[in-house]
Enzyme design. Structure first.
Site, PDB file in Angstrom:
ATOM      1  N   THR A   8     -14.036  -7.276  -2.216  1.00  0.00           N
ATOM      2  CA  THR A   8     -13.638  -7.451  -0.916  1.00  0.00           C
ATOM      3  C   THR A   8     -12.342  -7.697  -0.619  1.00  0.00           C
ATOM      4  OG1 THR A   8     -14.660  -9.756  -0.731  1.00  0.00           O
ATOM      5  CG2 THR A   8     -16.185  -7.703  -0.145  1.00  0.00           C
ATOM      6  N   CYS A   9     -11.467  -7.957  -1.786  1.00  0.00           N
ATOM      7  CA  CYS A   9     -10.361  -8.373  -1.627  1.00  0.00           C
ATOM      8  C   CYS A   9      -9.208  -7.396  -1.437  1.00  0.00           C
ATOM      9  CB  CYS A   9      -9.734  -9.354  -2.767  1.00  0.00           C
ATOM     10  SG  CYS A   9      -8.010  -9.875  -2.975  1.00  0.00           S
ATOM     11  N   ASP A  10      -8.688  -7.271  -0.283  1.00  0.00           N
ATOM     12  CA  ASP A  10      -7.558  -5.962   0.093  1.00  0.00           C
ATOM     13  C   ASP A  10      -6.575  -6.159  -1.236  1.00  0.00           C
ATOM     14  OD1 ASP A  10      -8.783  -5.361   2.086  1.00  0.00           O
ATOM     15  OD2 ASP A  10      -7.435  -6.567   3.584  1.00  0.00           O
ATOM     16  N   ARG A  13      -8.342  -4.616  -4.088  1.00  0.00           N
ATOM     17  CA  ARG A  13      -8.482  -2.997  -3.994  1.00  0.00           C
ATOM     18  C   ARG A  13      -6.990  -2.065  -4.212  1.00  0.00           C
ATOM     19  NH1 ARG A  13     -11.390  -3.694   1.685  1.00  0.00           N
ATOM     20  NH2 ARG A  13     -13.312  -4.607   0.789  1.00  0.00           N
TER      21      ARG A  13
END
Length: 104
Positions: A8-10, A13
């Site tokens: 979930t970490c931008d 990603r």
């Protein structure tokens, strides 16, 4: 190459998109292997802890005083990320220096 981070970490990603052939390990689900964690602590020391994270802010003073290895083992989301093992060395974060070192 393995990227240790959170799904979930931008920032994780972005690293995954830039390094499509790299394997990904979600630290929340899989943790960080002890050998990798030891190498990361030797290389980065206390910088491995993300003191701006929500997890860090929710920790008690006693938990914050734990050694880095024990803290990350108990609360893997407190680790700064991504932690990238390229087979030759470790890289922490997704800054221009890391990108240059990885040829991105």
């Amino acid at each position: 190459m393995i990227i240790y981070g959170l799904k979930t970490c931008d920032t994780c990603r972005k690293a995954r998109r830039a390094l499509p052939s790299a394997a990904f390990a979600d630290v929340r689900d899989d943790g960080v292997p002890s050998a990798v964690l030891q190498r990361a602590i030797a290389r980065f020391g206390d910088a491995l802890i993300n003191r701006r994270s929500t997890t860090w802010r929710e920790l008690s003073e006693a938990e914050r005083a734990l050694p880095v290895e024990a803290l990350i083992s108990a609360h893997p989301t407190v680790m700064k990320r991504p932690l990238i093992d390229d087979g030759e060395g470790l890289h922490l974060g997704w800054d221009p220096q890391t990108k240059a070192a990885l040829g991105v």
